[in-house]
Design an enzyme around this catalytic site. Structure first.
Site, PDB file in Angstrom:
ATOM      1  N   PRO A  33     -69.697  31.253  -2.578  1.00  0.00           N
ATOM      2  CA  PRO A  33     -70.477  30.334  -1.733  1.00  0.00           C
ATOM      3  C   PRO A  33     -71.963  30.234  -2.072  1.00  0.00           C
ATOM      4  O   PRO A  33     -72.655  29.392  -1.493  1.00  0.00           O
ATOM      5  CB  PRO A  33     -70.282  30.908  -0.325  1.00  0.00           C
ATOM      6  N   HIS A  90     -83.883  35.185 -10.984  1.00  0.00           N
ATOM      7  CA  HIS A  90     -84.034  35.385  -9.544  1.00  0.00           C
ATOM      8  C   HIS A  90     -83.263  36.629  -9.074  1.00  0.00           C
ATOM      9  O   HIS A  90     -83.833  37.516  -8.426  1.00  0.00           O
ATOM     10  CB  HIS A  90     -83.546  34.130  -8.809  1.00  0.00           C
ATOM     11  N   GLU A  91     -81.989  36.680  -9.414  1.00  0.00           N
ATOM     12  CA  GLU A  91     -81.184  37.817  -8.928  1.00  0.00           C
ATOM     13  C   GLU A  91     -81.683  39.125  -9.541  1.00  0.00           C
ATOM     14  O   GLU A  91     -81.700  40.164  -8.879  1.00  0.00           O
ATOM     15  CB  GLU A  91     -79.699  37.602  -9.227  1.00  0.00           C
ATOM     16  N   GLU A 148     -86.846  37.014  -0.312  1.00  0.00           N
ATOM     17  CA  GLU A 148     -86.627  35.788  -1.082  1.00  0.00           C
ATOM     18  C   GLU A 148     -87.920  35.157  -1.612  1.00  0.00           C
ATOM     19  O   GLU A 148     -87.932  34.599  -2.706  1.00  0.00           O
ATOM     20  CB  GLU A 148     -85.843  34.769  -0.253  1.00  0.00           C
ATOM     21  N   GLN A 165     -69.023  39.145   0.029  1.00  0.00           N
ATOM     22  CA  GLN A 165     -70.399  38.657   0.177  1.00  0.00           C
ATOM     23  C   GLN A 165     -70.933  39.294   1.449  1.00  0.00           C
ATOM     24  O   GLN A 165     -70.498  38.948   2.534  1.00  0.00           O
ATOM     25  CB  GLN A 165     -70.415  37.125   0.265  1.00  0.00           C
ATOM     26  N   ARG A 222     -69.884  26.217  -3.495  1.00  0.00           N
ATOM     27  CA  ARG A 222     -71.268  26.634  -3.312  1.00  0.00           C
ATOM     28  C   ARG A 222     -71.900  25.814  -2.189  1.00  0.00           C
ATOM     29  O   ARG A 222     -72.043  24.585  -2.307  1.00  0.00           O
ATOM     30  CB  ARG A 222     -72.012  26.435  -4.630  1.00  0.00           C
ATOM     31  N   GLY A 258     -75.324  30.557  -5.152  1.00  0.00           N
ATOM     32  CA  GLY A 258     -75.655  30.504  -6.566  1.00  0.00           C
ATOM     33  C   GLY A 258     -75.530  31.897  -7.160  1.00  0.00           C
ATOM     34  O   GLY A 258     -74.889  32.103  -8.190  1.00  0.00           O
ATOM     35  N   GLY A 259     -76.161  32.833  -6.478  1.00  0.00           N
ATOM     36  CA  GLY A 259     -76.088  34.207  -6.937  1.00  0.00           C
ATOM     37  C   GLY A 259     -76.330  35.157  -5.793  1.00  0.00           C
ATOM     38  O   GLY A 259     -76.840  34.756  -4.737  1.00  0.00           O
ATOM     39  N   MET A 260     -75.913  36.406  -5.990  1.00  0.00           N
ATOM     40  CA  MET A 260     -76.172  37.450  -5.002  1.00  0.00           C
ATOM     41  C   MET A 260     -76.540  38.713  -5.752  1.00  0.00           C
ATOM     42  O   MET A 260     -75.829  39.131  -6.672  1.00  0.00           O
ATOM     43  CB  MET A 260     -74.932  37.649  -4.114  1.00  0.00           C
ATOM     44  N   GLU A 261     -77.655  39.301  -5.313  1.00  0.00           N
ATOM     45  CA  GLU A 261     -78.300  40.376  -6.067  1.00  0.00           C
ATOM     46  C   GLU A 261     -77.660  41.746  -5.855  1.00  0.00           C
ATOM     47  O   GLU A 261     -78.376  42.739  -5.681  1.00  0.00           O
ATOM     48  CB  GLU A 261     -79.775  40.409  -5.682  1.00  0.00           C
ATOM     49  N   TYR A 269     -88.180  30.813   0.712  1.00  0.00           N
ATOM     50  CA  TYR A 269     -88.244  30.976  -0.746  1.00  0.00           C
ATOM     51  C   TYR A 269     -89.542  30.389  -1.307  1.00  0.00           C
ATOM     52  O   TYR A 269     -90.312  31.061  -1.977  1.00  0.00           O
ATOM     53  CB  TYR A 269     -87.073  30.264  -1.431  1.00  0.00           C
ATOM     54  N   HIS A 326     -84.689  40.482  -7.695  1.00  0.00           N
ATOM     55  CA  HIS A 326     -84.332  41.173  -6.448  1.00  0.00           C
ATOM     56  C   HIS A 326     -84.157  42.683  -6.659  1.00  0.00           C
ATOM     57  O   HIS A 326     -84.163  43.437  -5.685  1.00  0.00           O
ATOM     58  CB  HIS A 326     -83.032  40.617  -5.884  1.00  0.00           C
ATOM     59  N   ASP A 365     -88.151  37.704  16.057  1.00  0.00           N
ATOM     60  CA  ASP A 365     -86.742  37.934  16.272  1.00  0.00           C
ATOM     61  C   ASP A 365     -86.104  36.825  17.105  1.00  0.00           C
ATOM     62  O   ASP A 365     -86.665  36.376  18.094  1.00  0.00           O
ATOM     63  CB  ASP A 365     -86.559  39.274  16.980  1.00  0.00           C
ATOM     64  N   LYS A 379     -74.789  25.259  -1.104  1.00  0.00           N
ATOM     65  CA  LYS A 379     -75.938  24.432  -1.448  1.00  0.00           C
ATOM     66  C   LYS A 379     -75.530  23.033  -1.925  1.00  0.00           C
ATOM     67  O   LYS A 379     -76.252  22.065  -1.705  1.00  0.00           O
ATOM     68  CB  LYS A 379     -76.732  25.158  -2.538  1.00  0.00           C
TER      69      LYS A 379
HETATM   70  N1  BES Z   1     -79.832  36.728  -1.647  1.00  0.00           N
HETATM   71  C1  BES Z   1     -79.649  35.355  -1.956  1.00  0.00           C
HETATM   72  C2  BES Z   1     -78.359  34.797  -1.431  1.00  0.00           C
HETATM   73  C3  BES Z   1     -78.229  34.842   0.070  1.00  0.00           C
HETATM   74  C4  BES Z   1     -79.286  34.481   0.881  1.00  0.00           C
HETATM   75  C5  BES Z   1     -77.041  35.224   0.647  1.00  0.00           C
HETATM   76  C6  BES Z   1     -79.158  34.539   2.259  1.00  0.00           C
HETATM   77  C7  BES Z   1     -76.901  35.285   2.025  1.00  0.00           C
HETATM   78  C8  BES Z   1     -77.974  34.945   2.833  1.00  0.00           C
HETATM   79  C9  BES Z   1     -79.741  35.088  -3.453  1.00  0.00           C
HETATM   80  O1  BES Z   1     -80.645  35.917  -4.104  1.00  0.00           O
HETATM   81  C10 BES Z   1     -80.269  33.689  -3.633  1.00  0.00           C
HETATM   82  O2  BES Z   1     -81.357  33.450  -3.216  1.00  0.00           O
HETATM   83  N2  BES Z   1     -79.501  32.813  -4.244  1.00  0.00           N
HETATM   84  C11 BES Z   1     -79.897  31.442  -4.507  1.00  0.00           C
HETATM   85  C12 BES Z   1     -80.346  31.283  -5.927  1.00  0.00           C
HETATM   86  C13 BES Z   1     -81.760  31.123  -6.202  1.00  0.00           C
HETATM   87  C14 BES Z   1     -82.059  30.799  -7.638  1.00  0.00           C
HETATM   88  C15 BES Z   1     -82.629  30.413  -5.256  1.00  0.00           C
HETATM   89  C16 BES Z   1     -78.675  30.572  -4.312  1.00  0.00           C
HETATM   90  O3  BES Z   1     -77.606  31.122  -4.059  1.00  0.00           O
HETATM   91  O4  BES Z   1     -78.773  29.371  -4.409  1.00  0.00           O
HETATM   92 ZN    ZN Z   2     -82.609  35.461  -3.561  1.00  0.00          ZN
END
Ligand code: BES
Ligand code: ZN
Length: 626
Positions: A293, A322-323, A345, A162, A578, A295-298, A407, A326, A396, A580
């Protein structure tokens, strides 16, 4: 081919162009932004002096030693007079650094500063390619090595990486900044029968090696931000969906995974018809073990997914939309700095909802917007509408007030513009934004200027649309497009009836998942054990296969110290990594004083080792802070 000096100067300044070693096709070199707001303080790299343009990895996966080792050969583009190149490293064990002829180069590792890691400085001399022989630390923050018990098959180990945001420096020695795009290729050796996938296109068939090993080759010929280099290896199989789409999963998961994502080819088509061609070739996915960790990673050409989105009825496939989105917002046009994460995002969340509307219809799309809006409102109520963390652009070193801002407020901004100027104009604008900045980094200032010039058309109109306020200001500007009040009218009535007289809703199973989530979120916070038992019994909450709903049930039950939910929560937290889901459940337990804290500590004591560093870091702050 262009002459090299011209290529160098162009690549370091404005337009994208190409340079190439004589035997291979020209390689694309993406420009580096030089404005102050594009300066990434999460990297040690000084790309305007010397930058990496291409990474060639030759690595072996050692599951017993939890090590990745081998070489990284970097192509370097250096300004005349630049003596050094500076890379990022988090715990990399460097064995040697040489030029391509094997002559040692002088290098030094600076002091490490937390997650940022340490600068790895290499004195270049005449070298424009450097070969780093190294190993990643077994504790590398980007890598999670799963024991067989953590997989569905229980027989073979599993590995996944990741990278986002700044974790890849723990296994790849390069300039780990989203504004420094690089093409890459890799050769990866793994023990049989494991298969390897990466966020690049597989090149040919795996090569059989001695000792029961195989070598897999991958290539990414488009310049990508280095956080998008990803790998997974395990006992996995592939099933095609459409001509350019498919899914990988452990054999035991493949049927369920495939059934859940069977609309993916249609989603790619819908996305293309909205905002232009899918430029990456294939779009495949891998459904990982539940320790993943996120939901998804693009990851380009290979989205990584949690298995917890599989509900059996495709009700949580907004994740795939979503992915996939991206592939435009994030992977094609990338935030140059993490303080502009909304460019990835927020734009993606807007785009996701448009895909959901195409595939599942306006009702589901509108309901998901209403749920997202509720999350914004909750965050604003928590931190205050004036909190600087609620601005989309974070200067920054400052932190946003969380994902509802990056998001959902980001998406609400674009939805507001769309509803004001009309879909046709808005879609034309977004499409040209992707086209114009394809394979390049972007900042808030750039999207502001682009919106002003190409959507608003004048200063006055930009002010009327409150562009500046949306991007740089806190809270929700006055022109915020409210969600459709009818989206949940029936559900909100059901909530009111339940709160008033305890009547539980009819037809629960026929509701959409968004409807069930809405209902559960709005159940009165204080419930007796008897009321919780009746809720669970009537609605089947603790046995649902929908993890978003199960999570809402567990949170509600634990917040009311409902004993029967403890073993359910324990099972969930032992299996699912996960963040979340995991973080709020531990936070809820820790908020329940003498009842919840010992439970949280006991469960975390058992589960911590099975979580990814990302999840550990998040939960450590909650469970250990006292
Ligand atoms: N790119 C993100 C995952 C991410 C964000 C990894 C910040 C590390 C740091 C991915 O596209 C994402 O947003 N995943 C969401 C799913 C979505 C449907 C909101 C998730 O993992 O919950
Ligand atoms: Zn995302």
């Amino acid at each position: 081919m262009r002459n090299l000096a011209l290529a160098l100067s162009l690549a370091l300044s404005l337009g994208a162009c190409s340079t190439a070693p004589s035997t291979e096709a020209p390689r694309l070199v993406a420009p580096i932004l030089t404005s102050a707001d594009a300066l990434d303080t999460s990297t040690y790299a000084r790309p305007q002096e010397a930058r990496v343009t291409h990474v060639a990895l030759d690595l072996e996966l050692d599951f017993a030693g939890k090590a990745v080792r081998g070489t990284a050969m970097l192509d370097v583009l250096a300004q005349p007079g630049a003596r050094q190149i500076v890379l990022d490293s988090d715990g990399l064990q460097i064995e040697s650094i040489t030029d391509t002829a094997g002559n040692p180069l002088v290098w030094s590792m600076g002091e490490a500063a937390g997650e940022k890691g340490a600068p790895l400085s290499i004195t270049l001399g005449d070298a424009r390619q450097v070969v780093i022989r190294y190993a990643a630390n077994p504790q590398a923050s980007a890598l999670q090595w799963l024991a067989p018990e953590q997989t569905a098959g229980k027989v073979h180990p599993f590995l996944f990486s990741q990278g986002q945001a700044i974790l890849n420096r723990s296994w790849i020695p390069t300039q780990d900044s989203p504004g420094i795009r690089q093409t890459w290729k890799a050769r990866v050796v793994a023990p049989k029968p494991l298969d390897v996938v990466m966020s690049g296109i597989l090149q040919g068939k795996p090569e059989e090696l001695a000792g029961g090993k195989r070598a897999f080759r991958f290539a990414m010929d488009k310049p990508v931000a280095p956080y998008l280099i990803a790998i997974a290896a395990g006992d996995i199989d592939f099933r095609a969906i459409g001509p350019r789409t498919g899914v990988w999963a452990e054999p035991a998961m493949l049927d369920k995974a495939h059934a859940e994502v069977v609309e993916t080819e249609a989603m790619v088509e819908a996305a293309e018809s909205l905002y232009g061609p899918y430029r990456w070739g294939r779009y495949d996915m891998i459904v990982l073990p539940p320790a993943f960790p996120y939901g998804g990673m693009e990851n380009p050409v290979m989205t990584f997914l949690t298995p917890t989105f599989i509900a059996g009825d495709r009700s949580l496939t907004g994740l795939v939309a979503h992915e996939l989105a991206h592939s435009w917002s994030g992977n094609l046009v990338t935030n140059a700095v993490w303080g502009d994460g909304w460019l990835n995002e927020g734009v993606t969340s807007y785009f996701e909802n448009r895909i959901v509307e195409e595939i599942y219809g306006a009702k589901r799309a509108r309901q998901e917007v209403a749920l997202d809006t509720m999350a914004i409102m909750e965050t604003l109520a928590e931190v205050g509408v004036d909190a600087p963390g609620t601005a989309l652009h974070q200067p920054d070193g400052t932190e946003s007030a969380g994902s509802a801002i990056i998001y959902n407020k980001g998406a609400a901004f674009l939805r507001t513009l769309e509803q004001d100027v009309g879909r046709e104009r808005f879609d034309a604008w977004l499409r040209q934004w992707f086209d114009k900045h394809a394979f390049q980094p972007a900042t808030s200032a750039m999207i502001y200027e682009d919106l002003k010039a190409n959507l608003a058309g004048s200063e006055d109109e930009a002010a009327r649309l409150r562009l500046r306020e949306w991007i740089y200001g806190p809270g929700l500007p006055a022109n915020f497009a409210q969600p459709d009040p009818a989206a949940f009218a029936a559900i909100d009535a059901a909530n009111a009836a339940y709160a008033a007289s305890g009547d539980l809703p009819q037809g629960w199973r026929a509701w959409t998942s968004a409807e069930r989530q809405r209902f559960l979120q709005n159940v009165p916070a204080e419930r007796t054990a008897g009321e919780l038992a009746r809720l669970d019994e009537t609605l089947g909450l603790s046995t649902t296969g929908n993890n978003e709903e199960l999570f809402l049930w567990l949170r509600l039950a634990l917040a009311n110290r409902y004993e029967p939910a403890v073993p359910q929560a324990e099972r969930f937290l032992s299996n699912v990594g996960r963040t979340k889901f995991v973080r709020p459940l531990f936070a809820t337990l820790m908020g329940e004083g003498e009842w919840g804290q010992p439970i949280a500590r006991r469960i975390y004591g058992q589960t911590r080792a099975s979580y990814h560093t990302v999840t550990q870091r998040a939960v450590d702050r909650i469970v250990r802070a006292d």
